[in-house]
Design a protein around this motif. Structure first.
Motif, mmCIF file in Angstrom:
data_model
loop_
_atom_site.group_PDB
_atom_site.id
_atom_site.type_symbol
_atom_site.label_atom_id
_atom_site.label_comp_id
_atom_site.label_asym_id
_atom_site.label_seq_id
_atom_site.Cartn_x
_atom_site.Cartn_y
_atom_site.Cartn_z
ATOM 1 N N THR A 206 0.674 -1.244 -0.107
ATOM 2 C CA THR A 206 -0.033 0.046 0.219
ATOM 3 C C THR A 206 0.923 1.199 0.021
ATOM 4 O OG1 THR A 206 -0.238 -0.195 2.437
ATOM 5 C CG2 THR A 206 -2.257 -0.683 1.369
ATOM 6 N N ALA A 207 1.622 0.975 0.171
ATOM 7 C CA ALA A 207 3.286 2.361 0.132
ATOM 8 C C ALA A 207 3.267 3.086 -0.846
ATOM 9 C CB ALA A 207 4.553 1.968 0.560
ATOM 10 N N VAL A 208 2.892 4.734 -0.958
ATOM 11 C CA VAL A 208 2.968 5.389 -2.206
ATOM 12 C C VAL A 208 4.192 5.835 -2.193
ATOM 13 C CG1 VAL A 208 2.258 7.517 -2.465
ATOM 14 C CG2 VAL A 208 0.806 5.581 -1.055
ATOM 15 N N GLU A 209 4.752 5.088 -3.758
ATOM 16 C CA GLU A 209 6.091 5.739 -4.299
ATOM 17 C C GLU A 209 6.388 7.475 -3.948
ATOM 18 O OE1 GLU A 209 7.957 2.804 -7.150
ATOM 19 O OE2 GLU A 209 6.257 3.988 -7.864
ATOM 20 N N SER A 210 5.462 7.651 -4.502
ATOM 21 C CA SER A 210 6.293 9.651 -4.910
ATOM 22 C C SER A 210 5.963 10.011 -3.201
ATOM 23 C CB SER A 210 4.459 10.306 -5.150
ATOM 24 O OG SER A 210 3.693 10.220 -4.723
ATOM 25 N N SER A 211 6.212 10.015 -2.027
ATOM 26 C CA SER A 211 6.144 10.295 -0.685
ATOM 27 C C SER A 211 7.333 10.202 -0.320
ATOM 28 C CB SER A 211 4.880 9.550 0.319
ATOM 29 O OG SER A 211 3.900 10.552 -0.150
ATOM 30 N N LEU A 212 7.753 8.674 -0.622
ATOM 31 C CA LEU A 212 9.070 8.712 -0.304
ATOM 32 C C LEU A 212 10.280 9.834 0.256
ATOM 33 C CD1 LEU A 212 9.134 5.009 -2.444
ATOM 34 C CD2 LEU A 212 9.053 5.179 1.003
ATOM 35 N N PHE A 213 10.852 10.047 -1.070
ATOM 36 C CA PHE A 213 11.246 10.772 -0.706
ATOM 37 C C PHE A 213 11.209 12.407 -0.034
ATOM 38 C CE2 PHE A 213 13.703 15.040 -2.704
ATOM 39 C CZ PHE A 213 15.032 14.164 -3.224
ATOM 40 N N LYS A 214 10.014 12.851 -0.366
ATOM 41 C CA LYS A 214 10.016 13.850 0.678
ATOM 42 C C LYS A 214 9.648 12.710 2.477
ATOM 43 C CE LYS A 214 5.469 15.254 0.677
ATOM 44 N NZ LYS A 214 4.151 15.859 0.994
ATOM 45 N N VAL A 215 9.166 11.755 2.886
ATOM 46 C CA VAL A 215 9.683 11.516 4.482
ATOM 47 C C VAL A 215 11.599 11.086 4.664
ATOM 48 C CG1 VAL A 215 9.650 9.419 5.240
ATOM 49 C CG2 VAL A 215 7.599 10.219 4.396
ATOM 50 N N SER A 216 11.749 11.018 3.712
ATOM 51 C CA SER A 216 13.381 10.359 3.419
ATOM 52 C C SER A 216 13.856 11.856 4.403
ATOM 53 C CB SER A 216 13.835 10.131 2.238
ATOM 54 O OG SER A 216 15.269 10.028 2.732
ATOM 55 N N LYS A 217 13.623 12.973 3.114
ATOM 56 C CA LYS A 217 14.671 14.531 3.656
ATOM 57 C C LYS A 217 13.934 14.804 5.217
ATOM 58 C CE LYS A 217 13.054 16.806 0.039
ATOM 59 N NZ LYS A 217 12.867 18.289 -0.843
ATOM 60 N N LEU A 218 12.349 14.277 5.535
ATOM 61 C CA LEU A 218 12.040 14.826 6.902
ATOM 62 C C LEU A 218 12.821 13.656 8.232
ATOM 63 C CD1 LEU A 218 10.699 16.821 7.645
ATOM 64 C CD2 LEU A 218 8.711 14.894 8.036
ATOM 65 N N VAL A 219 13.136 13.005 7.503
ATOM 66 C CA VAL A 219 14.120 11.497 8.696
ATOM 67 C C VAL A 219 15.564 12.731 8.840
ATOM 68 C CG1 VAL A 219 15.189 9.849 9.291
ATOM 69 C CG2 VAL A 219 12.416 9.586 8.298
ATOM 70 N N SER A 220 16.089 13.147 7.410
ATOM 71 C CA SER A 220 17.054 13.356 7.745
ATOM 72 C C SER A 220 17.272 14.867 8.185
ATOM 73 C CB SER A 220 17.553 13.923 6.358
ATOM 74 O OG SER A 220 19.024 14.203 5.969
#
Length: 505
Positions: A261-275
């Motif tokens: 169910t994961a949304v690919e288009s949100s992966l980069f945004k979440v990655s940057k926020l965690v960073s």
């Protein structure tokens, strides 16, 4: 063929927080919990370990308040321990309803850490499960060091699984705790377990010590695993956990019978926020989320992209909310520059493109990083330099600035074939340079224009430190005109702007 949907459990907020030097605040945990479940749409999140600290308690409490309001209470999980119900009491106060009970999945751990027999361990586990059931808390069970257990004490592992298969639990979690499995072992071990317990839900939890976690994820799913544990940016203890972005991309591209169910288009945004929250930068070459992943550097690749997209693959940046880039540097060549000009909506003739290419190569040889945002400045500087026939050449200069002494400059200049050298002091290095230049022109019976404005800027949006632009406004009589200089050094760019002024006058 109907696809098999597997569960994704993100453990960034629990296992990812075990990255050395990382600690999320309660508000950061709540923000990420919302993002992971609402936008990225993972199935479950593991947010904390029970009984760790007051801060952890407050974080879980705030997440659970939100989860209760939004109907997500069974999507939030907490790591607990075989402690006769102490973890359950902690969870109950925090409002959590799903425990991931940490138990021993290898005989080695059981014997040397707990110093118990399997029967004693199983009895203690059954008491905790019973307490949880009485408190209406759902139980999943971790088999810590399961991978070593399968390698060295399979009889114990199956004895344990036989016991768990009779317990009122929802899932069994199989961690490669030390990241020691090979892909073939992962497949064989999980396949054997799935065949023996076809009615039981099993998650695979991979670590990345040998850089095999994504390969192991693939093999676990091929063997029939029902769920995966992943972390944003692969965060976690030692070399980290299987990275969320890579695993999702691999599943979508190489395992056609499986979906999430994961949304690919949100992966980069979440990655940057965690960073941002952790202070751990994303390596430029990290798959899917790294800065260089969708950047072509070699000119031959850009040329190939112009000719039927020869260097494209299914891993398109648009899937992840990103764009393909063409790096500017000494290996980029004409094709990369044309791609960047195209993006900017600019057109140059072949001669102009060649001159811009030469300037970018020159900057690359000096190890300067050039970005697309720098390109208009480079074009302006190169084309401006060709708008007049050069008769004045600043051949050499020395600039000094020492504590307790006035800044000074010595320069060598050629004007229409004649050479001059002068030295002067000033309020700053550029002022000293201009004073030396005035001396030269005084000996020629000439007067320099008056400097009326001086401004320095870097290209807006540029992430590089390659260039700064100095814009100087000069006045001759009642007429003002501007010249610009471009360089990585502010004073040098001002001197370049001054050289243009000398040629114009």
């Amino acid at each position: 063929m109907k696809k098999r949907t597997i569960e994704i459990m993100d453990t960034t907020l629990r296992d990812g927080e075990q990255t050395s030097g990382v600690s999320f605040t309660a508000s950061e945990k709540l923000t990420l919990a919302k993002l992971l479940l609402e936008e990225l749409k993972v199935d479950r999140i593991e947010v904390a370990s029970a009984r760790v600290s007051k801060g952890e308690f407050q974080a879980v409490k705030s997440i659970m308040e939100w989860a209760r309001e939004t109907g997500r209470i069974h999507q939030v999980e907490v790591l607990t321990f075989v402690d006769n119900g102490a973890s359950i009491a902690w969870m109950k106060k925090a409002g959590a309803r799903v425990q991931n009970l940490l138990t021993k999945g290898s005989l080695n751990h059981l014997t040397h850490q707990l110093k118990k027999t399997p029967e004693e361990h199983f009895e203690a586990i059954s008491r905790v499960i019973e307490i949880a059931q009485n408190e209406d808390i759902e139980t999943n069970v971790y088999l810590e060091d399961w991978s070593n257990g399968m390698r060295n004490s399979q009889e114990y592992v199956f004895q344990f699984l036989d016991f768990l298969a009779q317990q009122p639990i929802k899932r069994i979690l199989l961690p490669d705790t030390l990241g020691i499995l090979t892909p073939s072992e992962t497949f064989d071990y999980i396949k054997k377990i799935i065949n023996r317990y076809p009615e039981t839900h099993f998650d695979f939890h991979g670590h990345n010590d040998y850089d095999l976690s994504v390969s192991n994820v693939m093999e676990a799913l091929k063997a029939g695993a029902h769920g995966l544990h992943l972390t944003v940016n692969g965060m976690g203890e030692r070399a980290g956990n299987a990275p969320l972005a890579s695993a999702i991309a691999v599943i979508n591209d190489f395992l056609p019978g499986i979906e999430t169910t994961a949304v690919e288009s949100s992966l980069f945004k979440v990655s940057k926020l965690v960073s941002t929250f952790t202070g751990f930068g994303i390596p430029a070459n990290k798959p899917i989320v790294g800065g260089n992943v969708f950047t072509q550097t070699a000119g031959i690749h850009a040329d190939g992209d112009n000719k039927k997209n020869l260097y494209f693959s299914n891993l398109m940046p648009e899937r992840f909310g990103r764009k393909r880039k063409y790096a500017l540097g000494k290996t980029s060549g004409k094709a990369n520059i044309l791609k960047n000009l195209q993006e900017l909506g600019l057109t140059l003739n072949d001669e102009e493109v060649q001159k811009v290419t030469e300037r970018i190569i020159e900057l690359g040889d000096r190890k300067e990083k050039v970005t697309t945002d720098d390109l208009p400045y480079i074009i302006s500087d190169v084309l401006d330099s060709t708008s007049f026939k050069q008769k004045v050449f600043i051949k050499s200069y020395v600039l000094t600035h020492a504590k307790g002494l006035l800044p000074s400059s010595t320069l060598s200049i050629e004007i229409e074939g004649d050479s001059y050298e002068e030295h002067a002091q000033g309020d700053g290095q550029f002022d000293a340079f201009m004073n030396a230049l005035k001396k030269v022109y005084e000996t020629r019976g000439s007067k320099l224009p008056k400097l009326v404005d001086y401004a320095v800027r870097i290209p807006p949006g540029s992430s590089s430190d390659a260039l700064c632009e100095t814009m100087i406004t000069w006045r001759t009589g009642k007429k003002d005109f501007m010249t610009t200089g471009l360089d990585s050094d502010q004073t040098v760019s001002a001197i370049k702007a001054t050289e243009k002024m000398l040629n114009i006058i």
